[in-house]
Design an enzyme around this catalytic site. Structure first.
Site, PDB file in Angstrom:
ATOM      1  N   VAL A 123      -1.767   3.656  -5.329  1.00 52.33           N
ATOM      2  CA  VAL A 123      -1.467   4.421  -6.635  1.00 52.33           C
ATOM      3  C   VAL A 123      -2.746   4.344  -7.425  1.00 52.33           C
ATOM      4  O   VAL A 123      -3.598   3.094  -7.552  1.00 52.33           O
ATOM      5  CB  VAL A 123      -0.631   4.043  -7.579  1.00 52.33           C
ATOM      6  CG1 VAL A 123      -0.470   5.012  -8.566  1.00 52.33           C
ATOM      7  CG2 VAL A 123       0.990   3.988  -6.658  1.00 52.33           C
ATOM      8  N   ILE A 172      -8.093   3.662   1.050  1.00 49.52           N
ATOM      9  CA  ILE A 172      -8.947   4.658   0.158  1.00 49.52           C
ATOM     10  C   ILE A 172      -8.853   4.144  -1.369  1.00 49.52           C
ATOM     11  O   ILE A 172      -9.653   4.174  -1.909  1.00 49.52           O
ATOM     12  CB  ILE A 172      -8.498   6.024   0.394  1.00 49.52           C
ATOM     13  CG1 ILE A 172      -9.401   6.949  -0.465  1.00 49.52           C
ATOM     14  CG2 ILE A 172      -6.993   5.940  -0.028  1.00 49.52           C
ATOM     15  CD1 ILE A 172     -10.655   7.179  -0.090  1.00 49.52           C
ATOM     16  N   LYS A 173      -7.649   3.516  -1.538  1.00 46.65           N
ATOM     17  CA  LYS A 173      -7.338   2.691  -2.927  1.00 46.65           C
ATOM     18  C   LYS A 173      -8.355   1.871  -3.142  1.00 46.65           C
ATOM     19  O   LYS A 173      -8.995   1.779  -4.244  1.00 46.65           O
ATOM     20  CB  LYS A 173      -6.153   2.049  -2.890  1.00 46.65           C
ATOM     21  CG  LYS A 173      -5.830   1.134  -4.206  1.00 46.65           C
ATOM     22  CD  LYS A 173      -5.802   2.044  -5.400  1.00 46.65           C
ATOM     23  CE  LYS A 173      -5.450   1.467  -6.541  1.00 46.65           C
ATOM     24  NZ  LYS A 173      -4.307   0.686  -7.000  1.00 46.65           N
ATOM     25  N   LEU A 174      -8.983   1.011  -2.128  1.00 46.04           N
ATOM     26  CA  LEU A 174      -9.999  -0.006  -2.158  1.00 46.04           C
ATOM     27  C   LEU A 174     -11.321   0.667  -2.533  1.00 46.04           C
ATOM     28  O   LEU A 174     -11.901   0.250  -3.380  1.00 46.04           O
ATOM     29  CB  LEU A 174      -9.914  -0.999  -1.337  1.00 46.04           C
ATOM     30  CG  LEU A 174      -8.943  -1.737  -0.726  1.00 46.04           C
ATOM     31  CD1 LEU A 174      -9.116  -2.752   0.154  1.00 46.04           C
ATOM     32  CD2 LEU A 174      -8.579  -2.544  -2.274  1.00 46.04           C
TER      33      LEU A 174
END
Length: 297
Positions: A123, A172-174
């Site tokens: 998220v 991609i959250k990182l």
């Protein structure tokens, strides 16, 4: 989407708001948190509390996790739910935690071998954005399962994006958090320079918001930095530090140079050493306050 029976594990700042949105959309939510107060707080919204977490897989269509780390998610799946030992065919698990992509992929493979499904659905957004249903879900795993459950993400947030194979959502959250952390550090450094130049920091923030340097971080954290208003936290500095450490570790496993975020990790470590764990992540600016104070001695 036809209302579903949803299991939800982890009812904190983010999880609590996701549960409220699911309930408002007509779903039945059976929730569990080790902190009983978190469960009690959601009773007025319609949550069905579960006392024995091991019962959950038999009662629901899907289980959503909102926990501090992917290591804890793995522990819950293996030891509390015992789903590797006692698999529930076709059960879907959705992990919304800020996870280690390597562990997300490993978990997905192990779960798939038992006839179940695992989506890493990281998220992007603060707890305030989650409250406003203004979050973005970035999902890795089976595209067929993503398509089947995409309306569930729409019930919890603003938008969702399918990123590809297992681990891609976590990765991609990182990337998003790395850029966000650098934005925050840059804002703290800029506000510090403004103050040293004799410019009021509130006025400097006003100009920054109107300039080409604008970022959403200024709306979320700018006033808190200027006012040194770190309580109550929207996102804990300790959580931010944990996430930054994960970015550096993951980048290292890919032999990817990340010198700027590595410096941010050191700045956060400095603040953690001073006991700032429970402050809002905007307390990053205190690192610069300390450097300025040290120069004046």
């Amino acid at each position: 989407m036809t209302p579903k029976k949803i299991g939800f594990i982890g009812l904190g700042l983010m999880g609590g708001w996701m549960v409220k949105h699911l309930l408002a959309s007509g779903h039945t939510v059976l929730g569990y948190d080790r902190n009983e107060e978190q469960m009690k707080a959601l009773l007025p919204s319609g949550l069905t509390p579960v006392k024995n977490i091991s019962d959950l897989p038999n009662l629901v269509d899907v289980i959503i996790f909102s926990l501090p780390t992917s290591q804890i998610v793995s522990q819950v799946i293996h030891e509390d739910l015992r789903l590797i030992e006692r698999p529930m065919k076709d059960l879907v698990m959705i992990d919304t935690s800020t996870a280690d992509p390597r562990l997300s992929k490993e978990l997905a493979e192990k779960i798939a071998s038992q006839g179940m499904y695992f989506l890493d659905a990281a998220v992007s957004g603060t707890s305030e954005m989650c409250k406003a249903k203004d979050t973005l879900f970035m999902v890795g795993g089976s595209e067929a399962m993503y398509n089947k459950w995409s309306e569930l993400f729409a019930d919890m947030g603003r938008e969702s994006v399918f990123m590809g194979e297992s681990g891609a959502g976590s990765a991609i959250k990182l990337v998003v958090n790395l850029v966000l952390a650098i934005n925050r550090m840059g804002m703290a450094e800029g506000l510090t320079l403004a103050k040293q130049a004799g410019i009021d920091q509130a006025k400097a923030l006003e100009v920054l918001k109107k300039s080409a340097a604008y970022s959403k971080s200024m709306d979320q954290k700018g006033s808190r930095m200027v006012e040194r208003n770190f309580y109550p936290p929207i996102g804990h500095l300790s959580t931010h530090y944990k996430d930054v450490q994960l970015m550096v570790s993951y980048a290292g496993s890919l032999y990817c140079p990340v010198p700027v975020i590595s410096l941010a990790a050191q700045a956060l470590a400095s603040e953690m050493s001073k006991g700032a764990h429970d402050r809002d992540s905007s307390a990053m600016i205190c690192f610069y306050d300390g450097l300025v104070a040290a120069q004046k001695k």
